[in-house]
Design a protein around this motif. Structure first.
Motif, PDB file in Angstrom:
ATOM      1  N   MET A 132       0.927  -1.188  -0.105  1.00 18.81           N
ATOM      2  CA  MET A 132      -0.052   0.030  -0.004  1.00 18.81           C
ATOM      3  C   MET A 132       1.001   1.389   0.046  1.00 18.81           C
ATOM      4  O   MET A 132       1.679   1.405   0.903  1.00 18.81           O
ATOM      5  CB  MET A 132      -0.983  -0.097   1.272  1.00 18.81           C
ATOM      6  N   THR A 133       0.872   2.148  -0.979  1.00 19.07           N
ATOM      7  CA  THR A 133       1.343   3.255  -1.042  1.00 19.07           C
ATOM      8  C   THR A 133       0.634   4.540  -0.049  1.00 19.07           C
ATOM      9  O   THR A 133      -0.521   4.720   0.015  1.00 19.07           O
ATOM     10  CB  THR A 133       1.399   3.928  -2.515  1.00 19.07           C
ATOM     11  N   GLN A 134       1.577   5.087   0.568  1.00 21.21           N
ATOM     12  CA  GLN A 134       1.417   5.968   1.491  1.00 21.21           C
ATOM     13  C   GLN A 134       1.095   7.633   1.123  1.00 21.21           C
ATOM     14  O   GLN A 134       1.741   7.728   0.193  1.00 21.21           O
ATOM     15  CB  GLN A 134       2.308   6.082   2.629  1.00 21.21           C
ATOM     16  N   GLU A 135      -0.044   8.064   1.485  1.00 24.40           N
ATOM     17  CA  GLU A 135      -0.228   9.493   0.986  1.00 24.40           C
ATOM     18  C   GLU A 135       1.033  10.631   1.266  1.00 24.40           C
ATOM     19  O   GLU A 135       1.718  10.181   2.048  1.00 24.40           O
ATOM     20  CB  GLU A 135      -1.652  10.229   1.433  1.00 24.40           C
ATOM     21  N   ASN A 136       1.307  11.494   0.291  1.00 23.00           N
ATOM     22  CA  ASN A 136       2.497  12.228   0.327  1.00 23.00           C
ATOM     23  C   ASN A 136       1.743  13.584   1.252  1.00 23.00           C
ATOM     24  O   ASN A 136       0.603  14.219   0.894  1.00 23.00           O
ATOM     25  CB  ASN A 136       2.953  12.792  -0.971  1.00 23.00           C
ATOM     26  N   LEU A 137       2.751  14.151   2.062  1.00 21.70           N
ATOM     27  CA  LEU A 137       2.351  15.613   2.783  1.00 21.70           C
ATOM     28  C   LEU A 137       2.989  16.591   1.903  1.00 21.70           C
ATOM     29  O   LEU A 137       4.306  16.517   1.862  1.00 21.70           O
ATOM     30  CB  LEU A 137       2.630  15.647   4.052  1.00 21.70           C
ATOM     31  N   VAL A 138       2.519  17.666   1.004  1.00 23.69           N
ATOM     32  CA  VAL A 138       3.252  18.348   0.403  1.00 23.69           C
ATOM     33  C   VAL A 138       2.657  19.884   0.843  1.00 23.69           C
ATOM     34  O   VAL A 138       1.583  20.348   1.113  1.00 23.69           O
ATOM     35  CB  VAL A 138       2.682  18.322  -1.198  1.00 23.69           C
ATOM     36  N   VAL A 139       3.848  20.760   1.219  1.00 19.81           N
ATOM     37  CA  VAL A 139       3.729  21.977   1.746  1.00 19.81           C
ATOM     38  C   VAL A 139       3.564  22.929   0.483  1.00 19.81           C
ATOM     39  O   VAL A 139       4.459  22.895  -0.280  1.00 19.81           O
ATOM     40  CB  VAL A 139       4.787  22.525   2.779  1.00 19.81           C
ATOM     41  N   CYS A 140       2.610  23.908   0.776  1.00 21.26           N
ATOM     42  CA  CYS A 140       2.359  24.844  -0.289  1.00 21.26           C
ATOM     43  C   CYS A 140       3.430  25.767  -0.147  1.00 21.26           C
ATOM     44  O   CYS A 140       3.726  26.375   0.951  1.00 21.26           O
ATOM     45  CB  CYS A 140       0.983  25.394  -0.127  1.00 21.26           C
ATOM     46  N   THR A 141       4.052  26.320  -1.524  1.00 17.61           N
ATOM     47  CA  THR A 141       5.323  27.242  -1.491  1.00 17.61           C
ATOM     48  C   THR A 141       4.712  28.560  -1.188  1.00 17.61           C
ATOM     49  O   THR A 141       5.435  29.567  -0.955  1.00 17.61           O
ATOM     50  CB  THR A 141       6.090  27.195  -2.705  1.00 17.61           C
ATOM     51  N   LYS A 142       3.216  29.042  -1.504  1.00 20.65           N
ATOM     52  CA  LYS A 142       2.719  30.069  -1.626  1.00 20.65           C
ATOM     53  C   LYS A 142       2.215  30.452  -0.277  1.00 20.65           C
ATOM     54  O   LYS A 142       2.520  31.611   0.460  1.00 20.65           O
ATOM     55  CB  LYS A 142       1.645  30.071  -2.390  1.00 20.65           C
ATOM     56  N   CYS A 143       1.285  29.626   0.465  1.00 19.92           N
ATOM     57  CA  CYS A 143       0.840  29.836   1.825  1.00 19.92           C
ATOM     58  C   CYS A 143       1.363  29.198   2.800  1.00 19.92           C
ATOM     59  O   CYS A 143       1.153  29.148   4.025  1.00 19.92           O
ATOM     60  CB  CYS A 143      -0.755  29.824   1.893  1.00 19.92           C
ATOM     61  N   GLY A 144       2.112  28.084   2.620  1.00 24.16           N
ATOM     62  CA  GLY A 144       2.748  27.159   3.790  1.00 24.16           C
ATOM     63  C   GLY A 144       1.704  26.105   4.217  1.00 24.16           C
ATOM     64  O   GLY A 144       2.157  25.179   5.212  1.00 24.16           O
ATOM     65  N   VAL A 145       0.463  25.918   3.760  1.00 24.75           N
ATOM     66  CA  VAL A 145      -0.137  25.095   4.418  1.00 24.75           C
ATOM     67  C   VAL A 145       0.088  23.338   3.820  1.00 24.75           C
ATOM     68  O   VAL A 145       0.466  23.514   2.737  1.00 24.75           O
ATOM     69  CB  VAL A 145      -1.693  25.372   3.885  1.00 24.75           C
ATOM     70  N   VAL A 146       0.096  22.643   4.742  1.00 26.64           N
ATOM     71  CA  VAL A 146       0.335  21.241   4.372  1.00 26.64           C
ATOM     72  C   VAL A 146      -0.779  20.660   3.731  1.00 26.64           C
ATOM     73  O   VAL A 146      -1.967  20.638   4.355  1.00 26.64           O
ATOM     74  CB  VAL A 146       0.768  20.472   5.684  1.00 26.64           C
ATOM     75  N   LEU A 148      -1.694  14.260  -0.394  1.00 24.68           N
ATOM     76  CA  LEU A 148      -1.990  13.817  -1.587  1.00 24.68           C
ATOM     77  C   LEU A 148      -2.285  12.283  -1.774  1.00 24.68           C
ATOM     78  O   LEU A 148      -1.135  11.792  -1.337  1.00 24.68           O
ATOM     79  CB  LEU A 148      -0.882  14.464  -2.521  1.00 24.68           C
ATOM     80  N   PRO A 149      -3.280  11.972  -1.804  1.00 24.55           N
ATOM     81  CA  PRO A 149      -3.474  10.640  -1.936  1.00 24.55           C
ATOM     82  C   PRO A 149      -2.594   9.874  -2.951  1.00 24.55           C
ATOM     83  O   PRO A 149      -2.519  10.480  -4.164  1.00 24.55           O
ATOM     84  CB  PRO A 149      -4.883  10.308  -2.312  1.00 24.55           C
ATOM     85  N   PRO A 150      -2.126   8.625  -2.991  1.00 25.32           N
ATOM     86  CA  PRO A 150      -1.321   8.081  -3.925  1.00 25.32           C
ATOM     87  C   PRO A 150      -1.717   7.960  -5.208  1.00 25.32           C
ATOM     88  O   PRO A 150      -1.109   7.852  -6.215  1.00 25.32           O
ATOM     89  CB  PRO A 150      -1.031   6.849  -3.424  1.00 25.32           C
ATOM     90  N   ASN A 151      -3.129   7.807  -5.343  1.00 25.42           N
ATOM     91  CA  ASN A 151      -3.869   7.637  -6.701  1.00 25.42           C
ATOM     92  C   ASN A 151      -4.196   8.906  -7.392  1.00 25.42           C
ATOM     93  O   ASN A 151      -4.813   8.986  -8.321  1.00 25.42           O
ATOM     94  CB  ASN A 151      -5.147   6.828  -6.498  1.00 25.42           C
ATOM     95  N   ALA A 155      -2.119  18.849  -8.728  1.00 19.61           N
ATOM     96  CA  ALA A 155      -2.781  18.939  -7.463  1.00 19.61           C
ATOM     97  C   ALA A 155      -2.469  20.717  -7.145  1.00 19.61           C
ATOM     98  O   ALA A 155      -1.516  21.407  -7.547  1.00 19.61           O
ATOM     99  CB  ALA A 155      -2.005  18.073  -6.429  1.00 19.61           C
ATOM    100  N   GLN A 156      -3.599  20.963  -6.655  1.00 22.70           N
ATOM    101  CA  GLN A 156      -3.764  22.524  -5.964  1.00 22.70           C
ATOM    102  C   GLN A 156      -3.831  22.334  -4.390  1.00 22.70           C
ATOM    103  O   GLN A 156      -4.355  21.458  -4.002  1.00 22.70           O
ATOM    104  CB  GLN A 156      -4.690  23.151  -6.570  1.00 22.70           C
ATOM    105  N   CYS A 157      -3.302  23.671  -3.923  1.00 25.62           N
ATOM    106  CA  CYS A 157      -3.479  23.864  -2.445  1.00 25.62           C
ATOM    107  C   CYS A 157      -4.773  23.946  -2.156  1.00 25.62           C
ATOM    108  O   CYS A 157      -5.567  24.563  -2.824  1.00 25.62           O
ATOM    109  CB  CYS A 157      -2.583  25.196  -2.098  1.00 25.62           C
ATOM    110  N   GLY A 158      -5.286  23.302  -1.057  1.00 29.73           N
ATOM    111  CA  GLY A 158      -6.781  23.296  -0.522  1.00 29.73           C
ATOM    112  C   GLY A 158      -6.766  24.702   0.130  1.00 29.73           C
ATOM    113  O   GLY A 158      -8.129  24.754   0.364  1.00 29.73           O
TER     114      GLY A 158
END
Length: 149
Positions: free
Chosen positions: A1-15, A18-21, A27-30
């Motif tokens: 099972m592939t784990q989701e990635n945590l990606v920090v937005c370079t614009k606003c800093g929110v974590v 991102l699901p593996p699928n 992808a866009q910042c939430g």
């Protein structure tokens, strides 16, 4: 099972999770809606730097530079091209050592350009001097643990 990635937005800093699928390239910042991977390394401040290293799950390549640095300017297009080759598996960012002197001091920067590769909150490699796109990509891939790129 592939784990989701945590990606920090370079614009606003929110974590962002991102699901593996999910297609990470689109992808866009939430929170702010910015693309998480634009193929263009973003200049980040000290707070965003700390979040990228401390909260994101992707390897992070930091280019420490300054606006007056000739070799830094020469390497900028190669670094941008490397981002296009390495994203979305690796986060590429830029840190202006003039604006973020405290971070540059904390990192022990002695000369620029310097690239530092972080993975799981640890520095795993560093190199100083301008490089071509191919050299950057090969250097990064050569220093990542197996299975991360």
């Amino acid at each position: 099972m592939t784990q989701e990635n945590l990606v920090v937005c370079t614009k606003c800093g929110v974590v962002n999770r991102l699901p593996p699928n999910r297609n990470s390239a689109e992808a866009q910042c939430g929170k702010c809606g910015a693309r998480l991977f634009s193929g263009v390394p973003q200049d980040i401040d000290a707070a965003n730097f700390d979040r990228q290293i401390g909260r994101g799950s992707l390897p992070v390549l930091v280019d420490v530079w300054a606006p007056w640095c000739g070799p830094c300017k020469m390497m900028a297009p190669a670094y941008e091209a490397a981002a296009k080759a390495l994203e979305p598996h690796i986060r590429l960012v830029k840190l202006n050592s003039d604006k973020e002197q405290a971070v540059a001091t904390r990192l022990g920067i002695r000369g620029i350009p310097t690239m530092i590769l972080f993975h799981r909150q640890q520095e795993i490699a560093r190199i100083s001097g301008a490089m071509s796109t191919g050299q950057i990509v090969n250097w990064v891939r050569g220093h990542l643990p197996t299975g991360t790129s």
